[in-house]
Design a protein around this motif. Structure first.
Motif, mmCIF file in Angstrom:
data_model
loop_
_atom_site.group_PDB
_atom_site.id
_atom_site.type_symbol
_atom_site.label_atom_id
_atom_site.label_comp_id
_atom_site.label_asym_id
_atom_site.label_seq_id
_atom_site.Cartn_x
_atom_site.Cartn_y
_atom_site.Cartn_z
ATOM 1 N N GLN B 254 61.159 -108.020 -25.388
ATOM 2 C CA GLN B 254 61.419 -108.746 -26.668
ATOM 3 C C GLN B 254 60.504 -109.165 -27.494
ATOM 4 O OE1 GLN B 254 64.255 -107.839 -28.628
ATOM 5 N NE2 GLN B 254 64.647 -106.931 -26.939
ATOM 6 N N LEU B 255 59.497 -109.894 -26.797
ATOM 7 C CA LEU B 255 58.482 -110.866 -27.392
ATOM 8 C C LEU B 255 57.158 -109.839 -27.919
ATOM 9 C CD1 LEU B 255 58.675 -113.654 -24.782
ATOM 10 C CD2 LEU B 255 59.335 -113.674 -27.295
ATOM 11 N N ASN B 256 56.987 -108.836 -27.263
ATOM 12 C CA ASN B 256 55.801 -107.883 -27.774
ATOM 13 C C ASN B 256 56.191 -106.828 -28.496
ATOM 14 O OD1 ASN B 256 56.551 -106.023 -26.086
ATOM 15 N ND2 ASN B 256 55.455 -106.648 -24.352
ATOM 16 N N MET B 257 57.428 -106.564 -28.754
ATOM 17 C CA MET B 257 58.061 -105.414 -29.493
ATOM 18 C C MET B 257 57.425 -104.862 -30.855
ATOM 19 S SD MET B 257 60.303 -103.504 -28.551
ATOM 20 C CE MET B 257 62.122 -103.151 -28.486
ATOM 21 N N GLU B 258 56.728 -106.176 -31.459
ATOM 22 C CA GLU B 258 56.162 -106.054 -32.707
ATOM 23 C C GLU B 258 54.808 -105.027 -32.432
ATOM 24 O OE1 GLU B 258 54.681 -109.580 -33.656
ATOM 25 O OE2 GLU B 258 53.269 -108.969 -35.177
ATOM 26 N N THR B 259 54.059 -105.026 -31.496
ATOM 27 C CA THR B 259 52.987 -104.039 -31.196
ATOM 28 C C THR B 259 53.376 -103.066 -30.374
ATOM 29 O OG1 THR B 259 52.080 -105.740 -29.702
ATOM 30 C CG2 THR B 259 51.321 -105.878 -31.868
ATOM 31 N N SER B 260 54.348 -103.058 -29.348
ATOM 32 C CA SER B 260 54.476 -102.142 -28.264
ATOM 33 C C SER B 260 55.656 -101.253 -28.809
ATOM 34 C CB SER B 260 55.150 -102.760 -27.236
ATOM 35 O OG SER B 260 56.524 -103.460 -27.545
ATOM 36 N N ASP B 261 56.235 -101.272 -29.822
ATOM 37 C CA ASP B 261 57.424 -100.249 -30.185
ATOM 38 C C ASP B 261 56.664 -98.938 -30.801
ATOM 39 O OD1 ASP B 261 59.929 -99.359 -30.121
ATOM 40 O OD2 ASP B 261 60.629 -100.339 -31.993
ATOM 41 N N VAL B 262 56.628 -97.650 -30.192
ATOM 42 C CA VAL B 262 56.364 -96.434 -30.556
ATOM 43 C C VAL B 262 57.368 -95.475 -31.029
ATOM 44 C CG1 VAL B 262 54.172 -96.740 -29.660
ATOM 45 C CG2 VAL B 262 55.718 -95.594 -28.015
ATOM 46 N N ILE B 263 57.117 -94.456 -31.546
ATOM 47 C CA ILE B 263 57.930 -93.343 -31.997
ATOM 48 C C ILE B 263 59.207 -93.017 -30.910
ATOM 49 C CG2 ILE B 263 58.619 -91.183 -32.933
ATOM 50 C CD1 ILE B 263 56.267 -91.509 -34.617
ATOM 51 N N SER B 264 58.429 -92.915 -29.714
ATOM 52 C CA SER B 264 59.157 -92.220 -28.538
ATOM 53 C C SER B 264 60.216 -93.492 -27.836
ATOM 54 C CB SER B 264 58.347 -91.550 -27.485
ATOM 55 O OG SER B 264 57.080 -92.043 -27.431
ATOM 56 N N THR B 265 59.755 -94.806 -27.763
ATOM 57 C CA THR B 265 60.536 -95.589 -27.207
ATOM 58 C C THR B 265 61.766 -95.838 -28.354
ATOM 59 O OG1 THR B 265 59.153 -97.509 -28.004
ATOM 60 C CG2 THR B 265 58.905 -96.913 -25.812
ATOM 61 N N PHE B 266 61.309 -95.433 -29.636
ATOM 62 C CA PHE B 266 62.293 -96.036 -30.409
ATOM 63 C C PHE B 266 63.251 -94.846 -30.537
ATOM 64 C CE2 PHE B 266 64.176 -94.748 -34.730
ATOM 65 C CZ PHE B 266 64.768 -96.124 -35.190
ATOM 66 N N VAL B 267 63.028 -93.547 -30.097
ATOM 67 C CA VAL B 267 63.945 -92.527 -29.848
ATOM 68 C C VAL B 267 64.939 -92.713 -28.675
ATOM 69 C CG1 VAL B 267 64.103 -90.041 -29.059
ATOM 70 C CG2 VAL B 267 62.609 -90.587 -30.825
ATOM 71 N N TYR B 268 64.244 -93.052 -27.566
ATOM 72 C CA TYR B 268 65.147 -93.651 -26.256
ATOM 73 C C TYR B 268 66.257 -94.588 -26.932
ATOM 74 C CZ TYR B 268 66.106 -96.276 -22.280
ATOM 75 O OH TYR B 268 66.903 -96.944 -21.232
ATOM 76 N N ARG B 269 65.671 -95.537 -27.467
ATOM 77 C CA ARG B 269 66.854 -96.596 -28.110
ATOM 78 C C ARG B 269 67.763 -96.212 -28.862
ATOM 79 N NH1 ARG B 269 62.680 -100.017 -28.976
ATOM 80 N NH2 ARG B 269 63.150 -99.978 -31.181
ATOM 81 N N ALA B 270 67.534 -95.441 -29.758
ATOM 82 C CA ALA B 270 68.337 -94.933 -30.894
ATOM 83 C C ALA B 270 69.254 -93.880 -30.192
ATOM 84 C CB ALA B 270 67.703 -94.267 -31.952
ATOM 85 N N GLY B 271 68.825 -93.142 -29.379
ATOM 86 C CA GLY B 271 69.486 -92.010 -28.829
ATOM 87 C C GLY B 271 70.350 -92.280 -27.655
ATOM 88 N N ILE B 272 69.507 -92.890 -26.461
ATOM 89 C CA ILE B 272 70.290 -93.151 -25.305
ATOM 90 C C ILE B 272 70.905 -94.158 -25.128
ATOM 91 C CG2 ILE B 272 69.741 -93.180 -22.691
ATOM 92 C CD1 ILE B 272 68.839 -90.341 -23.546
#
Lengths: 288, 311
Positions: B254-272
């Motif tokens: 949660q704390l490093n999300m600002e710089t660690s969130d990339v397209i593929s991790t976003f896809v994982y969260r939104a999709g799965i």
């Protein structure tokens, strides 16, 4: 000499964390925690290993991973080797078309969600098959085997066998495979390491804890820093601050020993198998 | 007329060849089915990026929505952050991680002592086989502000403990450097293989002409490696937007999300995780298209500039 100095610095940088983990796993956790242990083990202590022995989830994960790895590698070989052998035959009609079909998947795929939905619709979620079927073969490995068959199996041999009335299948099983032990070893290792270390498929396809793989259990302990609610917790019945503190320390010691235990098969096998891995990469580089 | 019979005999021969090779086609069958089902069928599933996918209606039965999911994504407030993080992380790992194996291979190649050479390689390959989960576990343990060895070490210089994993500013550096640590030895193998192919006579001749060690590396070894370097570079560029996805996912909190969130991790969260199948597929599709475009572009440039390319 400058090169030696450079390489020795690299060597120390690579080696230090590895030695540290081993030392920390058998040291007194208090000394590790406070930073008094630097390199060699201090205050011999195997509490962490004892805890792991009692931690059921790890052994469930271990057993499952071994199972999935054996099943997975068998499927991998069954798909990869015959296909590669067929593709190694220049005269095969439609060879290029099939090769293109394979290579295309290396650069473009449906992506995470369509694949996930497919596995779901096939009813594979929470089954062993979700761990082995979606990874039944890797294009790169098929190409590797094709190159190997081309380079090492003499054409005269297979032609002679055909003239003698040997069927292709019989020739493949009796003549080609026995000559291909090196590549079979390389493939088993490449695929085997892949299955052993695989965590993402398990993460998205498995929710039943009894089917969890070792990597998923490790993720809970090492990354999410959660200890399951069985043995470890039940040894601490009270919820006093002291107990909480104790629990914290337990988690700390367990980390290093769990790294060692989970990587143990690799650590033991590595020195013997290393040259096979290298051979695999070399075959790959023969024809890039 | 003659032309026609020619065609006919060719077709006949072809049919006979195929019949003779029937066993080989059986050999191909498992692989063919596997790729068809698990790699080509999901391409059909990509259609849901243009539909409002309802699982009970199926891919075909769901309603078309055109490019709605794509415009939603482009207009979302997180779009530019995702793009920025994705590109920064990939370029950072490319520029730091890519040259390391080359430098290492050139250095190892200069060593004459076989024993040292072999032990050096055995040790530097080893981290490659550590699983990502264990790797990230080690990173977290080493960087812990209370008990991590890195902070103990910094403490010797009077530096206050740093909570590396929860400070967004550190994420990319940790990600890239740990990647270099894990993969440089392994990556060097392929270059070493290429260097083994250098003709020793070239070096002899250069020595006679008075070339220094550095000059010989520069004018003989590096040009030999060039084709390998270019091929690996193109392949790396092709994976630019999806690089290191699994490791990023593990390192994310949660704390490093600002710089660690990339397209593929976003896809994982939104999709799965959130089951927004259509939206996540659209985002993933966007990612894949850009990747493919970069691959084709870099390949084209490489071909034009150096003559080496994938196709």
């Amino acid at each position: 000499m400058f090169v030696y100095v450079f390489l020795i610095i690299i060597l120390i940088m690579v080696l230090y964390p590895l030695v540290y983990v081993i030392s920390a796993s058998i040291s007194d956790p208090k000394l590790v925690h406070s930073g008094e242990m630097w390199l060699w083990p201090m205050g011999f202590n195997v509490e962490g290993y004892k805890l792991i022995l009692e931690y059921e989830q790890i052994w469930v994960g271990y057993r499952n991973t071994i199972l999935y790895t054996i099943l997975g590698v068998s499927i991998n070989l069954f798909v990869t080797l015959p296909a590669a052998f067929a593709l190694a035959q220049n005269k095969l009609v439609g060879r290029n078309l099939f090769m293109m079909m394979l290579v295309f998947t290396m650069f473009f795929s449906g992506g995470l969600i369509p694949t996930y939905l497919l596995v779901k619709n096939l009813g594979l979620i929470n089954t062993v098959w979700a761990m082995v079927l979606p990874n039944a073969a890797a294009v790169w490995n098929i190409i590797l085997c094709t190159t190997f068959f081309r380079v090492t199996i003499p054409k005269e041999l297979t032609e002679a066998a055909v003239i003698d009335g040997c069927s292709t299948t019989k020739m493949f099983l009796r003549i080609v495979l026995p000559l291909s032990m090196p590549i079979i070893a390389v493939m088993s290792l490449f695929y085997g390491v892949g299955h052993w270390n695989e965590y993402f498929s398990a993460l998205i396809y498995l929710s039943d804890e009894s089917k969890y793989t070792l990597q998923l259990v490790l993720r809970q302990i090492l990354v999410l820093q959660e200890l399951g609610n069985d043995n470890v917790q039940s040894t601490i019945t009270s919820t006093t601050a002291e107990a909480m503190q104790h629990r914290q320390t337990l988690a700390e010691i367990m980390k290093y020993s769990v790294i060692i235990v989970s990587t143990l098969p690799m650590i033991i096998a590595y020195p013997f198998l290393q040259r096979f891995f290298v051979k695999g990469v070399m075959i790959g580089s023969l024809k890039g | 007329m003659e032309h026609l019979t020619d065609k006919r005999t060719i077709r006949k021969r072809r049919r006979r060849d195929i019949w003779q090779q029937r066993e080989l086609y059986v050999f191909l069958l498992p692989a063919f089915l596997y790729f068809l089902i698990f790699h080509y069928f999901p391409l059909y599933g990509l259609l849901i990026a243009f539909k409002d996918f309802v699982p009970s209606l199926g891919v075909w039965g769901s309603e078309w929505v055109g490019f709605q999911w794509f415009t939603d994504f482009f207009n979302s407030y997180y779009f530019w952050d995702l793009i920025k993080n994705t590109i920064q992380i990939s370029l950072y790992s490319l520029f730091v991680g890519f040259p390391m194996p080359i430098i290492l291979a050139l250095a190892i190649n200069e060593i004459k002592d076989n024993w040292f050479k072999r032990s050096f390689q055995t040790i530097t390959y080893a981290p490659h086989f550590i699983s990502l989960v264990v790797m990230v576990g080690m990173i977290i343990a080493f960087l812990s502000p209370q008990s991590g060895m890195v902070n103990h070490f910094l403490g010797l210089f009077g530096i206050e403990p740093i909570a590396f994993m929860s400070e967004p500013g550190w994420f990319k550096t940790i990600f890239v450097l740990s990647g270099v640590w894990q993969n440089m030895g392994w990556g060097a193998i392929i270059y070493l293989a290429a260097l083994a192919g250098v003709d020793p006579q070239l070096h002899e001749a250069a020595k006679v002409d008075g070339a220094s060690r550095i000059q010989r590396i520069w004018h003989i070894n590096i040009p030999t490696l060039m084709p390998t370097i270019i091929i690996l570079f193109i392949l790396d560029m092709g994976g630019l937007l999806s690089v290191g996805f699994q490791k990023i996912l593990l390192m994310q909190n949660q704390l490093n999300m600002e710089t660690s969130d990339v397209i593929s991790t976003f896809v994982y969260r939104a999709g799965i995780l959130d089951a927004n199948y259509s939206y996540a597929t659209a985002v993933g599709f966007f990612d894949a298209v850009i990747n493919a475009a970069i691959l084709v572009g870099v390949n084209y440039l490489a071909k034009k500039r150096s003559g080496t390319s994938l196709w």
